[in-house]
Write a protein that holds these residues in place. Structure first.
Motif, PDB file in Angstrom:
ATOM      1  N   GLY A 132      14.503  -2.379  -6.377  1.00 21.86           N
ATOM      2  CA  GLY A 132      14.025  -2.999  -5.040  1.00 21.86           C
ATOM      3  C   GLY A 132      13.276  -2.336  -4.077  1.00 21.86           C
ATOM      4  O   GLY A 132      12.794  -3.049  -3.040  1.00 21.86           O
ATOM      5  N   GLY A 133      12.386  -1.285  -3.893  1.00 18.72           N
ATOM      6  CA  GLY A 133      11.120  -0.680  -2.784  1.00 18.72           C
ATOM      7  C   GLY A 133      10.998   0.790  -3.917  1.00 18.72           C
ATOM      8  O   GLY A 133      10.787   0.793  -4.928  1.00 18.72           O
ATOM      9  N   TYR A 134      11.247   1.277  -2.398  1.00 25.06           N
ATOM     10  CA  TYR A 134      10.158   2.379  -2.330  1.00 25.06           C
ATOM     11  C   TYR A 134      10.785   3.846  -1.640  1.00 25.06           C
ATOM     12  O   TYR A 134      11.786   3.175  -1.165  1.00 25.06           O
ATOM     13  N   GLN A 135      10.827   4.485  -2.186  1.00 23.67           N
ATOM     14  CA  GLN A 135      12.128   5.563  -1.314  1.00 23.67           C
ATOM     15  C   GLN A 135      10.330   6.359  -1.361  1.00 23.67           C
ATOM     16  O   GLN A 135       9.454   7.070  -2.151  1.00 23.67           O
ATOM     17  N   LEU A 136      10.627   7.018   0.314  1.00 28.11           N
ATOM     18  CA  LEU A 136       9.191   8.159   0.326  1.00 28.11           C
ATOM     19  C   LEU A 136      10.106   9.892   1.198  1.00 28.11           C
ATOM     20  O   LEU A 136      10.909   9.593   1.418  1.00 28.11           O
ATOM     21  N   ASP A 161       0.450  -1.342   0.000  1.00 27.35           N
ATOM     22  CA  ASP A 161       0.036   0.411   0.269  1.00 27.35           C
ATOM     23  C   ASP A 161       0.834   1.048   0.108  1.00 27.35           C
ATOM     24  O   ASP A 161      -0.057   2.381  -0.305  1.00 27.35           O
ATOM     25  N   VAL A 162       2.120   1.109   0.105  1.00 27.95           N
ATOM     26  CA  VAL A 162       3.453   2.462   0.419  1.00 27.95           C
ATOM     27  C   VAL A 162       2.701   3.033  -1.425  1.00 27.95           C
ATOM     28  O   VAL A 162       2.441   4.605  -0.688  1.00 27.95           O
ATOM     29  N   PRO A 163       2.652   3.445  -1.996  1.00 30.54           N
ATOM     30  CA  PRO A 163       2.642   3.906  -3.602  1.00 30.54           C
ATOM     31  C   PRO A 163       1.171   4.506  -2.872  1.00 30.54           C
ATOM     32  O   PRO A 163       1.192   5.368  -4.075  1.00 30.54           O
ATOM     33  N   THR A 164       0.200   4.431  -2.321  1.00 26.45           N
ATOM     34  CA  THR A 164      -1.271   4.939  -2.389  1.00 26.45           C
ATOM     35  C   THR A 164      -0.637   5.969  -0.730  1.00 26.45           C
ATOM     36  O   THR A 164      -2.114   6.614  -0.535  1.00 26.45           O
ATOM     37  N   LEU A 165      -0.292   6.482  -0.161  1.00 24.96           N
ATOM     38  CA  LEU A 165       0.276   7.322   0.533  1.00 24.96           C
ATOM     39  C   LEU A 165       0.477   9.062   0.504  1.00 24.96           C
ATOM     40  O   LEU A 165       0.211   9.243   0.927  1.00 24.96           O
ATOM     41  N   VAL A 166       0.562   8.634  -0.469  1.00 32.47           N
ATOM     42  CA  VAL A 166       0.640  10.571  -1.120  1.00 32.47           C
ATOM     43  C   VAL A 166      -0.077  11.955  -0.300  1.00 32.47           C
ATOM     44  O   VAL A 166      -0.997  11.148  -1.100  1.00 32.47           O
ATOM     45  N   GLY A 167      -0.040  12.751   0.418  1.00 30.34           N
ATOM     46  CA  GLY A 167      -0.543  13.014   0.830  1.00 30.34           C
ATOM     47  C   GLY A 167      -0.823  12.840   2.442  1.00 30.34           C
ATOM     48  O   GLY A 167      -1.416  13.763   3.108  1.00 30.34           O
ATOM     49  N   ALA A 168      -0.517  11.466   3.227  1.00 31.75           N
ATOM     50  CA  ALA A 168      -0.743  10.657   4.405  1.00 31.75           C
ATOM     51  C   ALA A 168      -0.374  11.731   5.358  1.00 31.75           C
ATOM     52  O   ALA A 168       0.663  12.499   4.889  1.00 31.75           O
ATOM     53  N   ASP A 169      -1.053  12.499   6.217  1.00 32.21           N
ATOM     54  CA  ASP A 169      -0.899  12.790   7.656  1.00 32.21           C
ATOM     55  C   ASP A 169      -0.607  12.059   7.726  1.00 32.21           C
ATOM     56  O   ASP A 169      -1.758  11.023   8.536  1.00 32.21           O
ATOM     57  N   ILE A 206       3.678  12.531   3.900  1.00 33.14           N
ATOM     58  CA  ILE A 206       4.247  11.956   2.718  1.00 33.14           C
ATOM     59  C   ILE A 206       4.094  12.390   1.557  1.00 33.14           C
ATOM     60  O   ILE A 206       2.975  12.264   1.377  1.00 33.14           O
ATOM     61  N   ALA A 207       4.986  13.675   0.906  1.00 34.81           N
ATOM     62  CA  ALA A 207       4.756  14.262  -0.248  1.00 34.81           C
ATOM     63  C   ALA A 207       4.655  13.686  -1.353  1.00 34.81           C
ATOM     64  O   ALA A 207       4.446  13.831  -2.784  1.00 34.81           O
ATOM     65  N   GLU A 208       5.737  12.563  -1.294  1.00 38.57           N
ATOM     66  CA  GLU A 208       6.191  11.607  -2.709  1.00 38.57           C
ATOM     67  C   GLU A 208       6.574   9.811  -2.166  1.00 38.57           C
ATOM     68  O   GLU A 208       6.509   9.979  -0.457  1.00 38.57           O
ATOM     69  N   VAL A 209       6.368   9.404  -3.371  1.00 35.61           N
ATOM     70  CA  VAL A 209       6.202   7.580  -3.261  1.00 35.61           C
ATOM     71  C   VAL A 209       7.031   7.659  -4.972  1.00 35.61           C
ATOM     72  O   VAL A 209       6.349   7.614  -5.100  1.00 35.61           O
ATOM     73  N   THR A 210       8.464   7.297  -4.189  1.00 34.76           N
ATOM     74  CA  THR A 210       8.950   7.246  -5.521  1.00 34.76           C
ATOM     75  C   THR A 210       9.615   5.283  -5.530  1.00 34.76           C
ATOM     76  O   THR A 210       9.916   4.941  -4.776  1.00 34.76           O
ATOM     77  N   GLU A 211       9.398   4.476  -6.922  1.00 33.51           N
ATOM     78  CA  GLU A 211       9.746   3.871  -6.845  1.00 33.51           C
ATOM     79  C   GLU A 211      11.563   3.815  -7.258  1.00 33.51           C
ATOM     80  O   GLU A 211      11.297   4.498  -8.316  1.00 33.51           O
TER      81      GLU A 211
END
Length: 150
Positions: A120-124, A9-17, A112-117
């Motif tokens: 091997g993973g994600y950068q938040l 679910d990490v890619p869906t987190l942009v904007g999450a407070d 969370i301002a950005e989630v980038t692939e």
């Protein structure tokens, strides 16, 4: 309260407070320990008597000490289930807006301002603010880069 999500679910987190961490005490002992670790024994941090007559009326925490407390405060805000490795990838746009006096309590909030692939993973990219209890300005404002690998 900690926001807990599944790795998928990490890619869906942009904007999450992410809300707020608990309050943390900034003690003279913590400041002195940091001074010993960094060889920064400037009187404004480590000499309470002299600091009373300084520009802030009390000893203050090192800016980098306050910044380093981002790590334990972060762990209170956010947890991802199913992660093999978590890496602090760095910081952008760090500002020490107002001093933290010894005896103050601090807490952190983040969005969370950005989630980038990444391979091997994600950068938040997380916009974080560390504030002092009763303060009118934040102590630290930064953009934290966290990497998560499955």
């Amino acid at each position: 309260m900690t926001t807990t999500v599944a790795y998928a679910d990490v890619p869906t987190l942009v904007g999450a407070d992410l809300g707020y961490s608990d309050w943390m005490d900034v003690t003279q002992d913590r400041v002195n320990t940091f001074a010993d670790a960094t060889d920064d024994h400037q009187w404004i941090h480590t000499d309470p008597e002299r600091a009373k007559d300084g520009p802030f009326g009390a000893p203050i925490a090192h800016g980098f000490l306050t910044l380093s407390l981002l790590i334990p405060l972060w762990t209170q805000l956010f947890e991802v289930e199913g992660v093999g490795t978590k890496v602090n990838y760095g910081l952008d746009k760090v500002r020490f807006v107002s001093p933290v006096k010894v005896g103050d309590r601090i807490r952190m909030t983040g969005t969370i301002a950005e989630v980038t692939e990444v391979a091997g993973g994600y950068q938040l990219t997380v916009d974080v603010t560390i504030e002092t209890e009763g303060g009118t300005k934040p102590a630290v404002v930064a953009r934290s880069l966290q990497r998560l690998y499955a």
